[in-house]
Design an enzyme around this catalytic site. Structure first.
Site, PDB file in Angstrom:
ATOM      1  CD  GLU A  64      36.941  25.765  23.369  1.00 62.52           C
ATOM      2  OE1 GLU A  64      37.521  26.606  22.661  1.00 62.52           O
ATOM      3  OE2 GLU A  64      35.937  26.033  24.055  1.00 62.52           O
ATOM      4  CD  GLU A 104      40.037  31.505  25.905  1.00 65.32           C
ATOM      5  OE1 GLU A 104      39.347  32.268  26.600  1.00 65.32           O
ATOM      6  OE2 GLU A 104      39.595  30.466  25.384  1.00 65.32           O
TER       7      GLU A 104
HETATM    8  C1  LIG Z   1      34.908  29.213  28.608  1.00 66.31           C
HETATM    9  O1  LIG Z   1      35.983  28.307  28.743  1.00 66.31           O
HETATM   10  C2  LIG Z   1      36.540  27.885  27.510  1.00 66.31           C
HETATM   11  C3  LIG Z   1      37.566  26.830  27.788  1.00 66.31           C
HETATM   12  O2  LIG Z   1      36.978  25.736  28.416  1.00 66.31           O
HETATM   13  C4  LIG Z   1      37.114  29.052  26.778  1.00 66.31           C
HETATM   14  O3  LIG Z   1      37.624  28.641  25.525  1.00 66.31           O
HETATM   15  C5  LIG Z   1      36.040  30.092  26.582  1.00 66.31           C
HETATM   16  O4  LIG Z   1      36.620  31.240  26.018  1.00 66.31           O
HETATM   17  C6  LIG Z   1      35.371  30.453  27.885  1.00 66.31           C
HETATM   18  N1  LIG Z   1      34.272  31.335  27.615  1.00 66.31           N
HETATM   19  C7  LIG Z   1      33.955  32.324  28.435  1.00 66.31           C
HETATM   20  C8  LIG Z   1      32.808  33.140  28.012  1.00 66.31           C
HETATM   21  O5  LIG Z   1      34.557  32.544  29.469  1.00 66.31           O
END
Ligand SMILES: *[C@@H]1O[C@H](CO)[C@@H](O)[C@H](O)[C@H]1NC(C)=O
Ligand SMILES: *[C@@H]1O[C@H](CO)[C@@H](O)[C@H](O)[C@H]1NC(C)=O
Length: 253
Positions: free
Chosen positions: A149, A144
């Protein structure tokens, strides 16, 4: 024919060689143009890790509206959603109907293919608003990398996840006035053939460099979403929240 003209224009304006345009900068000019390059909702559907349930389709642009070169994502408070909680971990209560899109093309950095992902954003920074412009693994997780953000303060967070616990975050100040500012990430394979270097820019100035462990060869989705509450705190706004993106351009070498 139209596509090759767009490629030529980007090629000249970027002043670089051998760029292939995957998403041209006019993909939000109309619904039909949008639908060539983007899908409605998340890759896995309408729900994710905040209190927004995403709503949109070819016949419903009330929360996902591509028009005139700008993608507008709109969150509105919603009552009595069915089901009342998100179907995605960690299953937060749903308080909003909102919007998200993801690119039809997946993004895979390889030793010969560097990617540049950029756009201009008018991002809400109020508590409980959680917009993002980010890359996430197609299979498993991570990779990721978050290019944009915003978590309810006047900062943009650039993040790269090596694991769920090993994260590098760099914050840059972001104006609260909803003015558009550009963000860009350049992703290049390291010489070890495994890791990816990510250079993050705001308004064309380099602001952070991060490294993703083992990101080479891993396909990623590009997502533009207006999630709500979650990491941005609660309660979120009682009125309408708007997040806009324009001139999103994705190229690779
Ligand atoms: C939730 O989504 C955000 C992006 O909107 C991301 O940065 C984050 O890692 C996500 N967290 C989980 C626990 O999936
Ligand atoms: C993630 O892994 C890369 C490659 O090994 C490394 O350079 C980087 O420092 C790591 N990030 C963190 C936050 O440890």
């Amino acid at each position: 024919m139209l596509l090759s003209l767009v490629v030529a224009t980007d090629f000249l304006s970027a002043g670089v060689h051998a760029q292939t345009t995957v998403i041209p900068s006019d993909s939000f000019s109309s619904v039909s143009r949008f639908e060539q390059f983007w899908n409605y909702l998340y890759p896995l559907g309408s729900d994710h890790n905040g209190s927004g349930r995403m709503v949109g389709s070819s016949s419903d642009h009330s929360h996902i509206n591509p028009a005139g070169g700008t993608l507008t994502l709109i969150a509105t408070p919603t009552s009595n959603p069915v089901p009342p909680t998100s179907t995605a971990n960690p299953n937060p209560a749903i308080h909003y109907a909102s919007g998200v899109v993801h690119a039809k093309s997946q993004i895979t950095v390889t030793s010969t293919q560097s990617w540049t992902i950029q756009g201009e954003f008018s991002a809400p920074t109020a508590k409980g608003t959680w917009p993002a412009f980010w890359l996430t693994a197609v299979q498993g997780w991570p990779p990721e990398a978050d290019i944009g953000e915003w978590k309810g303060t006047n900062n943009n967070w650039y993040n790269t996840f090596n694991t769920s616990a090993v994260v590098r975050s760099d914050l840059v100040a972001w104006p609260a006035d909803l003015s558009f500012h550009s963000l860009k990430a350049v992703l290049t394979a390291e010489s070890n053939g495994k890791d990816v270097r990510i250079d993050f820019y705001m308004d064309n100035a380099l602001r952070a460099t991060q490294f993703g462990a083992g990101f080479v060869g891993k396909a990623m989705w590009l997502i533009v979403n207006l999630q709500m509450e979650g990491s941005s705190g609660s309660p979120g706004p009682s009125g309408t929240t708007t997040y806009k993106a324009r001139n999103v351009l994705v190229t690779h070498t």
